[in-house]
Design a protein around this motif. Structure first.
Motif, PDB file in Angstrom:
ATOM      1  N   ASN A  18       0.824  -1.213   0.000  1.00  0.00           N
ATOM      2  CA  ASN A  18       0.000   0.000   0.000  1.00  0.00           C
ATOM      3  C   ASN A  18       0.856   1.261   0.000  1.00  0.00           C
ATOM      4  OD1 ASN A  18      -2.962  -0.932   2.006  1.00  0.00           O
ATOM      5  ND2 ASN A  18      -2.222  -1.665   0.035  1.00  0.00           N
ATOM      6  N   VAL A  19       1.933   1.254   0.792  1.00  0.00           N
ATOM      7  CA  VAL A  19       2.809   2.415   0.906  1.00  0.00           C
ATOM      8  C   VAL A  19       3.529   2.678  -0.420  1.00  0.00           C
ATOM      9  CG1 VAL A  19       4.894   3.305   2.014  1.00  0.00           C
ATOM     10  CG2 VAL A  19       3.125   2.215   3.393  1.00  0.00           C
ATOM     11  N   VAL A  20       4.148   1.639  -0.974  1.00  0.00           N
ATOM     12  CA  VAL A  20       4.920   1.792  -2.211  1.00  0.00           C
ATOM     13  C   VAL A  20       4.014   2.173  -3.376  1.00  0.00           C
ATOM     14  CG1 VAL A  20       6.312   0.575  -3.935  1.00  0.00           C
ATOM     15  CG2 VAL A  20       6.786   0.263  -1.493  1.00  0.00           C
ATOM     16  N   GLU A  21       2.902   1.456  -3.539  1.00  0.00           N
ATOM     17  CA  GLU A  21       1.996   1.743  -4.654  1.00  0.00           C
ATOM     18  C   GLU A  21       1.377   3.125  -4.527  1.00  0.00           C
ATOM     19  OE1 GLU A  21      -0.952  -1.255  -5.242  1.00  0.00           O
ATOM     20  OE2 GLU A  21       0.444  -2.568  -6.335  1.00  0.00           O
ATOM     21  N   GLY A  22       1.123   3.567  -3.305  1.00  0.00           N
ATOM     22  CA  GLY A  22       0.554   4.902  -3.102  1.00  0.00           C
ATOM     23  C   GLY A  22       1.474   5.993  -3.622  1.00  0.00           C
ATOM     24  N   MET A  23       2.761   5.905  -3.272  1.00  0.00           N
ATOM     25  CA  MET A  23       3.691   6.932  -3.744  1.00  0.00           C
ATOM     26  C   MET A  23       3.988   6.776  -5.226  1.00  0.00           C
ATOM     27  SD  MET A  23       5.171   9.686  -3.237  1.00  0.00           S
ATOM     28  CE  MET A  23       5.059   9.974  -1.466  1.00  0.00           C
ATOM     29  N   GLN A  24       4.055   5.543  -5.722  1.00  0.00           N
ATOM     30  CA  GLN A  24       4.259   5.343  -7.161  1.00  0.00           C
ATOM     31  C   GLN A  24       3.137   5.988  -7.963  1.00  0.00           C
ATOM     32  OE1 GLN A  24       4.632   1.043  -7.348  1.00  0.00           O
ATOM     33  NE2 GLN A  24       6.858   1.160  -7.533  1.00  0.00           N
ATOM     34  N   LEU A  25       1.912   5.845  -7.485  1.00  0.00           N
ATOM     35  CA  LEU A  25       0.769   6.425  -8.193  1.00  0.00           C
ATOM     36  C   LEU A  25       0.821   7.954  -8.151  1.00  0.00           C
ATOM     37  CD1 LEU A  25      -1.857   5.887  -9.728  1.00  0.00           C
ATOM     38  CD2 LEU A  25      -3.048   5.828  -7.530  1.00  0.00           C
ATOM     39  N   LEU A  26       1.198   8.520  -7.019  1.00  0.00           N
ATOM     40  CA  LEU A  26       1.294   9.981  -6.920  1.00  0.00           C
ATOM     41  C   LEU A  26       2.363  10.535  -7.862  1.00  0.00           C
ATOM     42  CD1 LEU A  26       0.909  10.486  -3.061  1.00  0.00           C
ATOM     43  CD2 LEU A  26      -0.667  11.288  -4.836  1.00  0.00           C
ATOM     44  N   VAL A  27       3.487   9.841  -7.962  1.00  0.00           N
ATOM     45  CA  VAL A  27       4.545  10.265  -8.885  1.00  0.00           C
ATOM     46  C   VAL A  27       4.048  10.196 -10.329  1.00  0.00           C
ATOM     47  CG1 VAL A  27       6.807   9.643  -9.832  1.00  0.00           C
ATOM     48  CG2 VAL A  27       6.458   9.679  -7.358  1.00  0.00           C
ATOM     49  N   GLU A  28       3.387   9.086 -10.649  1.00  0.00           N
ATOM     50  CA  GLU A  28       2.866   8.902 -12.013  1.00  0.00           C
ATOM     51  C   GLU A  28       1.842   9.973 -12.372  1.00  0.00           C
ATOM     52  OE1 GLU A  28      -0.201   5.865 -14.288  1.00  0.00           O
ATOM     53  OE2 GLU A  28       0.984   5.097 -12.602  1.00  0.00           O
ATOM     54  N   LYS A  29       0.908  10.225 -11.462  1.00  0.00           N
ATOM     55  CA  LYS A  29      -0.159  11.184 -11.750  1.00  0.00           C
ATOM     56  C   LYS A  29       0.342  12.635 -11.700  1.00  0.00           C
ATOM     57  CE  LYS A  29      -3.251   8.153 -12.589  1.00  0.00           C
ATOM     58  NZ  LYS A  29      -3.785   8.012 -13.972  1.00  0.00           N
ATOM     59  N   SER A  30       1.379  12.890 -10.927  1.00  0.00           N
ATOM     60  CA  SER A  30       1.985  14.220 -10.917  1.00  0.00           C
ATOM     61  C   SER A  30       2.480  14.581 -12.317  1.00  0.00           C
ATOM     62  CB  SER A  30       3.144  14.253  -9.918  1.00  0.00           C
ATOM     63  OG  SER A  30       3.901  15.425 -10.056  1.00  0.00           O
ATOM     64  N   GLN A  31       3.145  13.635 -12.934  1.00  0.00           N
ATOM     65  CA  GLN A  31       3.658  13.861 -14.290  1.00  0.00           C
ATOM     66  C   GLN A  31       2.525  13.909 -15.311  1.00  0.00           C
ATOM     67  OE1 GLN A  31       6.230  10.436 -14.409  1.00  0.00           O
ATOM     68  NE2 GLN A  31       7.944  11.490 -13.430  1.00  0.00           N
ATOM     69  N   GLU A  32       1.591  12.983 -15.183  1.00  0.00           N
ATOM     70  CA  GLU A  32       0.505  12.863 -16.156  1.00  0.00           C
ATOM     71  C   GLU A  32      -0.410  14.087 -16.138  1.00  0.00           C
ATOM     72  OE1 GLU A  32      -3.380  10.114 -16.258  1.00  0.00           O
ATOM     73  OE2 GLU A  32      -1.508   8.972 -16.395  1.00  0.00           O
ATOM     74  N   LEU A  33      -0.841  14.501 -14.958  1.00  0.00           N
ATOM     75  CA  LEU A  33      -1.766  15.633 -14.866  1.00  0.00           C
ATOM     76  C   LEU A  33      -1.109  16.947 -15.312  1.00  0.00           C
ATOM     77  CD1 LEU A  33      -3.508  14.868 -11.430  1.00  0.00           C
ATOM     78  CD2 LEU A  33      -4.509  14.631 -13.706  1.00  0.00           C
ATOM     79  N   SER A  34       0.127  17.171 -14.878  1.00  0.00           N
ATOM     80  CA  SER A  34       0.799  18.434 -15.218  1.00  0.00           C
ATOM     81  C   SER A  34       1.150  18.527 -16.696  1.00  0.00           C
ATOM     82  CB  SER A  34       2.062  18.602 -14.371  1.00  0.00           C
ATOM     83  OG  SER A  34       2.978  17.546 -14.601  1.00  0.00           O
ATOM     84  N   GLU A  35       1.388  17.379 -17.345  1.00  0.00           N
ATOM     85  CA  GLU A  35       1.750  17.387 -18.771  1.00  0.00           C
ATOM     86  C   GLU A  35       0.525  17.336 -19.680  1.00  0.00           C
ATOM     87  OE1 GLU A  35       4.409  14.126 -19.339  1.00  0.00           O
ATOM     88  OE2 GLU A  35       6.002  14.978 -18.070  1.00  0.00           O
ATOM     89  N   ASP A  36      -0.476  16.535 -19.313  1.00  0.00           N
ATOM     90  CA  ASP A  36      -1.652  16.362 -20.183  1.00  0.00           C
ATOM     91  C   ASP A  36      -2.667  17.492 -20.043  1.00  0.00           C
ATOM     92  OD1 ASP A  36      -0.408  14.051 -20.901  1.00  0.00           O
ATOM     93  OD2 ASP A  36      -1.818  12.692 -19.899  1.00  0.00           O
ATOM     94  N   MET A  37      -2.772  18.073 -18.829  1.00  0.00           N
ATOM     95  CA  MET A  37      -3.744  19.146 -18.602  1.00  0.00           C
ATOM     96  C   MET A  37      -3.086  20.295 -17.846  1.00  0.00           C
ATOM     97  SD  MET A  37      -7.163  16.915 -17.620  1.00  0.00           S
ATOM     98  CE  MET A  37      -6.288  15.661 -16.671  1.00  0.00           C
ATOM     99  N   PRO A  38      -2.104  20.943 -18.472  1.00  0.00           N
ATOM    100  CA  PRO A  38      -1.346  22.003 -17.778  1.00  0.00           C
ATOM    101  C   PRO A  38      -2.204  23.189 -17.353  1.00  0.00           C
ATOM    102  CG  PRO A  38      -0.857  21.994 -20.136  1.00  0.00           C
ATOM    103  CD  PRO A  38      -1.638  20.750 -19.860  1.00  0.00           C
ATOM    104  N   ASP A  39      -3.286  23.463 -18.074  1.00  0.00           N
ATOM    105  CA  ASP A  39      -4.140  24.600 -17.719  1.00  0.00           C
ATOM    106  C   ASP A  39      -4.819  24.391 -16.361  1.00  0.00           C
ATOM    107  OD1 ASP A  39      -3.478  25.786 -20.079  1.00  0.00           O
ATOM    108  OD2 ASP A  39      -5.301  25.164 -21.148  1.00  0.00           O
ATOM    109  N   MET A  40      -5.117  23.122 -16.042  1.00  0.00           N
ATOM    110  CA  MET A  40      -5.810  22.800 -14.795  1.00  0.00           C
ATOM    111  C   MET A  40      -4.868  22.326 -13.690  1.00  0.00           C
ATOM    112  SD  MET A  40      -9.164  20.775 -16.235  1.00  0.00           S
ATOM    113  CE  MET A  40      -9.712  20.398 -14.563  1.00  0.00           C
ATOM    114  N   PHE A  41      -3.788  21.621 -14.083  1.00  0.00           N
ATOM    115  CA  PHE A  41      -2.972  20.953 -13.074  1.00  0.00           C
ATOM    116  C   PHE A  41      -1.476  21.248 -13.190  1.00  0.00           C
ATOM    117  CE2 PHE A  41      -6.701  18.117 -13.726  1.00  0.00           C
ATOM    118  CZ  PHE A  41      -7.243  18.204 -12.445  1.00  0.00           C
ATOM    119  N   SER A  42      -1.124  22.410 -13.638  1.00  0.00           N
ATOM    120  CA  SER A  42       0.304  22.745 -13.738  1.00  0.00           C
ATOM    121  C   SER A  42       0.984  22.718 -12.375  1.00  0.00           C
ATOM    122  CB  SER A  42       0.475  24.123 -14.384  1.00  0.00           C
ATOM    123  OG  SER A  42      -0.167  25.114 -13.594  1.00  0.00           O
TER     124      SER A  42
END
Length: 282
Positions: A73-97
């Motif tokens: 749970n601990v490892v997957e939680g941080m892995q997902l946050l890292v993944e989504k940090s990159q995904e949200l900021s790159e795919d929807m910069p207007d909303m999630f820069s």
């Protein structure tokens, strides 16, 4: 004519008959409770809490069985946050820069190391250090605040709390009862538990809430005293684990309506348990 043998006076037969009657009487007073709800509603957490309250403390042996689950749970939680940090900021910069991680070398190295971990890796002091660096990063925190847009476990913040993370990273780590309650593992199949309350015997069944698990529900439908339907209040702005389109609360409402109108539960009490009020309040 020969005499018929009167077996009813035989002591062994009498004892067996007495035990059979007692068993039948016990079966009559058993109250069958069925836990239902959509995936992610918190049914299994509710089930574990009932077990802790009415069936006694969770043994150390049982808690040790959750050690790897907590690590995962601990490892997957941080892995997902890292993944989504990159995904949200790159795919929807207007909303999630603001979700973009810092370019700081320590942050980037910690992210790369966390992403390289596998499902069987433990959380040691080195992993703890990486998680601390990332959890203190502003971009990761902003990603956490945007968690309604992806499937993040509700226990993430609890496990990342400094004191808890330090305990988990200890070589002698034994999960506490609260760790077990918070640990997330998807329910598959049917889990059963018996407990007593005020001279009443209850048998409670927990079944998987994901769509592919619901075909197994019918095996538990017969003779239900009460149906406890668990719905998550925090699901109002979240999507299902199974797809990225269906709202969790809409799914719960439709499923609850289906259960209320099912012929199986016409004689059963139906209890609606609104769960995760604390997360909803946040």
């Amino acid at each position: 004519m020969g005499n018929l043998c009167n077996t009813t006076k035989d002591p062994i037969t009498q004892r067996l008959n007495k035990e059979l009657k007692k068993n039948r009487a016990n079966e009559i007073v058993v109250k069958k409770l069925l836990l239902l709800g959509a995936g992610g509603s918190g049914k299994s957490t509710f089930f574990k809490q009932l077990k802790r309250i009415h069936a006694g403390q969770i043994s150390e042996k049982e808690r040790m069985g959750f050690r790897n689950i907590v690590y995962n749970n601990v490892v997957e939680g941080m892995q997902l946050l890292v993944e989504k940090s990159q995904e949200l900021s790159e795919d929807m910069p207007d909303m999630f820069s603001q979700c973009q991680m810092s370019s700081d070398k320590k942050v980037q190295e910690a992210a790369a190391n966390i992403e390289a971990l596998g499902n069987d890796d433990t959380v040691d002091q080195l992993v703890e250090a990486w998680i601390r660096i990332l959890w203190s990063d502003k971009g990761i925190q902003e990603t956490f605040e945007a968690r309604a847009n992806f499937q993040l476990q509700d226990s993430t913040a609890y496990f990342f709390a400094p004191d808890n993370l330090c305990r988990i990273a200890s070589p002698s780590y034994i999960p506490e009862e609260e760790d077990v309650i918070r640990a997330r593992v998807r329910t598959t199949g049917i889990v059963e538990q018996e407990f007593y309350y005020e001279d009443n015997k209850f048998r409670i069944f927990d079944v998987g809430g994901q769509r592919n698990e619901r075909r197994k529900w019918i095996h538990c439908f017969e003779g239900v005293t009460a149906l406890i339907f668990v719905a998550s209040l925090s699901g109002y702005n979240q999507k299902l684990f199974e797809d990225d389109y269906t709202n969790r609360m809409i799914e719960s409402l439709e499923l609850f309506d289906e259960m209320c109108n099912s012929d199986w539960f016409q004689e059963s009490a139906i209890i609606l348990f609104l769960n995760k009020q604390d997360i909803f309040a946040e």
